[in-house]
Design a protein around this motif. Structure first.
Motif, short mmCIF file in Angstrom:
data_model
loop_
_atom_site.label_atom_id
_atom_site.label_comp_id
_atom_site.label_asym_id
_atom_site.label_seq_id
_atom_site.Cartn_x
_atom_site.Cartn_y
_atom_site.Cartn_z
N ASN A 35 0.82 -1.22 0.00
CA ASN A 35 0.00 0.00 0.00
C ASN A 35 0.86 1.27 0.00
OD1 ASN A 35 -2.43 -1.28 -0.14
ND2 ASN A 35 -2.89 -1.12 2.02
N GLY A 36 1.89 1.29 -0.79
CA GLY A 36 2.73 2.48 -0.90
C GLY A 36 3.91 2.50 0.05
N GLY A 37 3.90 1.65 1.07
CA GLY A 37 5.05 1.54 1.98
C GLY A 37 6.10 0.62 1.39
N ARG A 38 7.35 0.84 1.75
CA ARG A 38 8.44 0.04 1.20
C ARG A 38 9.36 -0.42 2.33
NH1 ARG A 38 11.54 0.51 -4.02
NH2 ARG A 38 13.57 -0.40 -3.55
N SER A 48 0.27 -1.66 7.57
CA SER A 48 0.14 -0.65 6.53
C SER A 48 -0.07 0.72 7.14
CB SER A 48 -1.04 -0.99 5.62
OG SER A 48 -1.25 0.03 4.68
N ASN A 49 0.70 1.68 6.67
CA ASN A 49 0.51 3.08 7.07
C ASN A 49 -0.49 3.79 6.17
OD1 ASN A 49 2.42 2.88 9.13
ND2 ASN A 49 4.09 3.34 7.73
N TRP A 50 -0.78 3.18 5.03
CA TRP A 50 -1.67 3.76 4.05
C TRP A 50 -2.74 2.74 3.71
CZ3 TRP A 50 3.62 3.57 3.83
CH2 TRP A 50 4.27 4.78 4.06
N PRO A 51 -3.83 2.70 4.49
CA PRO A 51 -4.85 1.68 4.25
C PRO A 51 -5.45 1.78 2.86
CG PRO A 51 -5.33 2.98 6.22
CD PRO A 51 -4.14 3.58 5.58
N GLY A 52 -5.71 0.66 2.29
CA GLY A 52 -6.37 0.58 1.00
C GLY A 52 -7.15 -0.71 0.94
N ASP A 53 -8.28 -0.70 0.32
CA ASP A 53 -9.07 -1.91 0.23
C ASP A 53 -9.59 -2.05 -1.19
OD1 ASP A 53 -10.29 -4.20 1.01
OD2 ASP A 53 -11.93 -3.25 2.10
N PRO A 54 -9.06 -2.97 -1.95
CA PRO A 54 -8.10 -3.99 -1.55
C PRO A 54 -6.68 -3.43 -1.47
CG PRO A 54 -8.61 -4.28 -3.87
CD PRO A 54 -9.47 -3.14 -3.36
N ALA A 55 -5.85 -4.14 -0.71
CA ALA A 55 -4.45 -3.75 -0.54
C ALA A 55 -3.63 -4.28 -1.72
CB ALA A 55 -3.91 -4.32 0.76
N LEU A 56 -2.68 -3.47 -2.17
CA LEU A 56 -1.74 -3.91 -3.20
C LEU A 56 -0.46 -4.34 -2.49
CD1 LEU A 56 -0.76 -4.32 -6.08
CD2 LEU A 56 -0.05 -1.92 -6.08
N ILE A 57 -0.08 -5.60 -2.69
CA ILE A 57 1.12 -6.15 -2.07
C ILE A 57 2.03 -6.66 -3.17
CG2 ILE A 57 2.02 -7.92 -0.52
CD1 ILE A 57 -0.87 -7.86 0.76
N ILE A 58 3.24 -6.13 -3.21
CA ILE A 58 4.25 -6.58 -4.16
C ILE A 58 5.36 -7.23 -3.35
CG2 ILE A 58 5.87 -5.94 -5.99
CD1 ILE A 58 4.03 -3.48 -6.49
N ASN A 59 5.45 -8.54 -3.44
CA ASN A 59 6.43 -9.29 -2.68
C ASN A 59 7.67 -9.53 -3.54
OD1 ASN A 59 7.85 -10.89 -0.93
ND2 ASN A 59 6.44 -12.62 -1.01
N GLY A 86 -0.08 -9.11 -5.57
CA GLY A 86 -1.49 -9.45 -5.45
C GLY A 86 -2.27 -8.34 -4.79
N THR A 87 -3.58 -8.37 -5.00
CA THR A 87 -4.48 -7.46 -4.29
C THR A 87 -5.29 -8.33 -3.34
OG1 THR A 87 -6.06 -7.64 -6.12
CG2 THR A 87 -4.61 -5.73 -6.10
N VAL A 88 -5.33 -7.92 -2.08
CA VAL A 88 -5.99 -8.70 -1.04
C VAL A 88 -6.99 -7.81 -0.31
CG1 VAL A 88 -5.64 -10.10 1.03
CG2 VAL A 88 -3.89 -10.09 -0.76
N PRO A 89 -8.28 -8.18 -0.32
CA PRO A 89 -9.28 -7.39 0.41
C PRO A 89 -9.03 -7.40 1.91
CG PRO A 89 -10.33 -9.04 -1.02
CD PRO A 89 -8.86 -9.30 -1.02
N HIS A 90 -9.26 -6.27 2.54
CA HIS A 90 -9.20 -6.12 4.00
C HIS A 90 -7.83 -6.43 4.60
CE1 HIS A 90 -13.48 -5.83 3.51
NE2 HIS A 90 -13.54 -7.06 3.05
N ALA A 91 -6.75 -6.25 3.86
CA ALA A 91 -5.40 -6.53 4.38
C ALA A 91 -4.87 -5.31 5.13
CB ALA A 91 -4.46 -6.87 3.24
N TRP A 92 -4.37 -5.55 6.36
CA TRP A 92 -3.83 -4.47 7.17
C TRP A 92 -2.38 -4.70 7.56
CZ3 TRP A 92 -5.79 0.20 8.35
CH2 TRP A 92 -7.12 0.44 8.00
N SER A 93 -1.90 -5.93 7.47
CA SER A 93 -0.50 -6.19 7.83
C SER A 93 0.03 -7.39 7.06
CB SER A 93 -0.35 -6.40 9.34
OG SER A 93 -1.14 -7.49 9.77
N VAL A 94 1.37 -7.45 6.97
CA VAL A 94 2.07 -8.53 6.28
C VAL A 94 3.20 -8.98 7.18
CG1 VAL A 94 3.45 -9.13 4.26
CG2 VAL A 94 1.52 -7.60 4.00
N ALA A 95 3.41 -10.30 7.24
CA ALA A 95 4.49 -10.83 8.09
C ALA A 95 5.35 -11.81 7.31
CB ALA A 95 3.90 -11.53 9.32
#
Length: 97
Positions: A35-38, A48-59, A86-95
């Motif tokens: 969501n724009g954070g790196r 995520s510091n920048w919430p988005g729904d769905p979230a954009l995650i580039i791994n 991927g785009t994931v609905p309701h994503a707020w964190s990644v581990a």
């Protein structure tokens, strides 16, 4: 029958030990974009510091990104494989584990 039970018990213990030792506490190598954070070489939980729904995650790392629907990486919802996006609905964190 007793030998079979002993053999299976030893085999089960060996598998459990092996799986326990394969988990690493080291950081993933690469870049996570969420969501724009790196984050470079991320490890642990990243909210995520920048919430988005769905979230954009580039791994862009060499590890699986586990995606959660809360800020504390407790409510698992999805994964993003290494070098995928991927785009994931309701994503707020990644581990990374």
């Amino acid at each position: 029958m007793r030998r079979l039970a002993t053999t299976l018990g030893v085999l089960g213990s060996s598998v459990a030990l092996t799986l326990g030792l394969t988990q690493s506490a080291s950081a993933a190598t690469g870049t996570l974009m969420f969501n724009g954070g790196r984050w470079e070489n991320p490890t642990g939980c990243h909210a995520s510091n920048w919430p988005g729904d769905p979230a954009l995650i580039i791994n862009g790392t060499d590890s699986i990104a586990y995606v959660y629907s809360d800020l504390y990486c407790e409510q698992f919802i999805s994964i993003v494989l290494p070098l995928q996006e991927g785009t994931v609905p309701h994503a707020w964190s990644v581990a990374f584990h």
